[in-house]
Design a protein around this motif. Structure first.
Motif, PDB file in Angstrom:
ATOM      1  N   ASP A 106     -35.185  -8.239  10.113  1.00 47.34           N
ATOM      2  CA  ASP A 106     -33.830  -8.776   9.993  1.00 47.34           C
ATOM      3  C   ASP A 106     -33.110  -8.122   8.816  1.00 47.34           C
ATOM      4  O   ASP A 106     -33.357  -8.458   7.655  1.00 47.34           O
ATOM      5  CB  ASP A 106     -33.876 -10.290   9.794  1.00 47.34           C
ATOM      6  N   ALA A 116     -26.232 -12.058   7.667  1.00 52.63           N
ATOM      7  CA  ALA A 116     -25.721 -11.464   8.904  1.00 52.63           C
ATOM      8  C   ALA A 116     -24.212 -11.272   8.756  1.00 52.63           C
ATOM      9  O   ALA A 116     -23.460 -12.244   8.795  1.00 52.63           O
ATOM     10  CB  ALA A 116     -26.045 -12.360  10.093  1.00 52.63           C
ATOM     11  N   ASP A 120     -30.599 -14.345   6.723  1.00 49.11           N
ATOM     12  CA  ASP A 120     -29.322 -15.068   6.775  1.00 49.11           C
ATOM     13  C   ASP A 120     -28.123 -14.205   6.394  1.00 49.11           C
ATOM     14  O   ASP A 120     -26.982 -14.636   6.547  1.00 49.11           O
ATOM     15  CB  ASP A 120     -29.368 -16.287   5.842  1.00 49.11           C
ATOM     16  N   PRO A 180     -26.649 -14.560  13.275  1.00 52.16           N
ATOM     17  CA  PRO A 180     -27.960 -14.548  12.598  1.00 52.16           C
ATOM     18  C   PRO A 180     -29.086 -14.564  13.620  1.00 52.16           C
ATOM     19  O   PRO A 180     -29.030 -15.303  14.608  1.00 52.16           O
ATOM     20  CB  PRO A 180     -27.936 -15.822  11.754  1.00 52.16           C
TER      21      PRO A 180
END
Length: 495
Positions: free
Chosen positions: A262, A300, A298, A305
């Protein structure tokens, strides 16, 4: 640009067809010995061909490229002269790095020589993190103050973490699509401690682990400290190459794999869902523990997200996945609160390891963290808007001061992974430090020491004016007309 694949095989050999597949199309179309040598050197510096890997024999590579053997011989000669390969009669030609690209030591705080020190007035680009959200922090402190007297009457030892905070972390995982019970959560002193505990529990010296390359510098330090053998999966501007990832897992059968899917640190890339599914399946087949770092999940900026990677596994198929996270990037690094999400059995085992190290976490930090975590959806949008503006400011500054550098704007995360076009990252960081700009050189993020010398990680976590001034100083250091000699490797701290 090559297609982004990395070669890291069990016998440390790259075949002629594998190497040909990594080369840029223009080299394949008109192979010349200089362009071939340049392309192979770039692959080594970019971590897509690992160090100490045997290259194909000259005749084999010439046949794969449709070139003359003299072309390949000339390219290998240039690589030997510049120190990027070594040859020994009877054993072949092996990749290495020249003098001046030595190992980068474990990071330390150094109070002289242009490095980070307490009270240093310079511009700090070594740390990719924001300051605390003042209003939310003040409110959280006030709420913590009302609860502290009651807890102060107890001994204060909560090895697993405060029950309310464990429940809040578990509830947030559940809301994001990964059903989680409080007994599956261990509260730690940040994500770095979480990772170190997991490594300590799962691995023994000499075990093989796999990470992305480049990856989070402090995770690499933890793996080296644990004396683990580290293999790599390249993350290029094109993203992850899952064919190579699956091949690496199949051939090396590592004990553990560490990934940041991520808004990957340092590239900012987001792993597509199809690749997440393949990674889950491949690690399950090889019995490899998959450690997923969600510290930046988080952040994003341009996309929704992502759901937790473990949520994509079929029912009961994610027991080999360990997820770590913290409040350091969403809120404040000075608040040392992180967590591990795993099976309840593993959480109990991890807690035993943690107790041997520090008995329990800070009650006060956890009391402050609880309302911050519960109010994340209220405070995060403003933080993300701030980061979008600062990211745009950094891009404008780079376009103005260093148009010859190149970069991709990531969909999230906290930094740009900038290509300098020359292998001068360590020397530039050294010179920039003398100008009051402290920055994470590319080599700090490489599995093989000395790689990524053409890269800098530049965070957009400072105010717009400070970012422009930082890039102006970097540009001055880069453009001052004096050749950038190889830097003396010194310890650097990045986060």
């Amino acid at each position: 640009m090559a297609n982004g694949r990395v070669v890291q095989t069990a016998d440390r050999t790259i075949g002629s067809r594998q190497l040909a597949a990594l080369l840029p199309s223009e080299v394949l179309a008109r192979p010349g010995y200089r362009s071939l040598a340049d392309a192979v050197r770039t692959l080594i510096l970019d971590g897509r061909i690992a160090l100490h890997v045997r290259l194909p024999a000259e005749r084999e590579l010439a046949e794969a490229l449709g070139a003359s053997r003299a072309t390949v011989t000339g390219a290998y000669d240039l690589l030997r002269e510049s120190g990027y390969v070594r040859s020994r009669r009877g054993s072949g030609t092996w990749t290495e790095l020249p003098e001046g690209h030595g190992p980068v030591g474990a990071h330390l705080l150094v109070g002289s020589g242009g490095y980070i020190a307490d009270g240093d007035p310079g511009i700090d680009l070594a740390i990719a993190a924001l300051g605390a959200p003042q209003d939310a922090l003040a409110e959280a402190l006030a709420r913590a103050a009302t609860r502290l007297p009651g807890l102060a009457r107890s001994p204060g030892y909560n090895p697993f973490g405060l029950p309310d905070l464990r429940s809040a972390v578990a509830e947030r995982f559940t809301r994001r699509g990964l059903p989680t019970r409080p007994e599956q959560i261990l509260v730690t002193a940040g994500a770095q401690q979480a990772f170190s505990l997991v490594v300590s529990l799962l691995c023994r010296p000499g075990d093989r682990v796999v990470t992305e390359n480049p990856t989070y510098a402090n995770a690499l330090d933890a793996l080296r400290h644990a004396r683990l053998r580290t293999g790599s999966i390249a993350v290029s501007d094109a993203g992850w190459d899952m064919e190579i990832a699956e091949s690496t897992l199949r051939q090396t059968v590592p004990r553990m794999a560490y990934v940041i899917p991520d808004f990957h640190n340092p590239t900012g890339l987001l792993m597509p869902q199809e690749q997440r599914l393949r990674l889950l399946s491949a690690t399950r087949r090889t019995g490899t523990w998959l450690v997923v770092d969600e510290t930046i999940a988080d952040i994003a900026l341009d996309v929704p997200p992502p759901a937790p990677l473990a949520s994509l596994a079929p029912r009961g198929g994610a027991d080999h996945v360990v997820t770590i996270g913290s409040l350091s990037k969403t809120h404040w690094g000075g608040l040392r609160v992180g967590w591990v999400r795993a099976t309840a059995k593993m959480i109990t085992e991890l807690t035993a390891v943690k107790v041997a190290a520090d008995m329990t976490g800070s009650v006060l930090d956890q009391l402050v963290a609880l309302p911050l975590l519960e109010g994340l959806e209220r405070t995060l949008p403003a933080r993300l808007a701030q980061l979008r503006g600062q990211r745009e400011a950094l891009v404008r500054a780079l376009e103005r001061h260093t148009p010859e550098w190149s970069w991709q704007v990531p969909p999230g995360g906290l930094s740009l992974w900038v290509d300098l076009g020359e292998s001068v990252s360590s020397a530039l960081a050294e010179r920039a430090g003398a100008c009051g700009v402290h920055i994470g050189r590319g080599a700090r993020f490489g599995v093989d020491p000395g790689t990524f010398e053409h890269r800098l990680r530049i965070p957009y976590t400072l105010a717009e004016g400070r970012l422009d001034e930082a890039v102006r100083r970097l540009a001055a250091a880069f453009h001052d007309g004096v050749p950038l000699a190889p830097a003396v490797e010194r310890p650097h701290w990045v986060a």
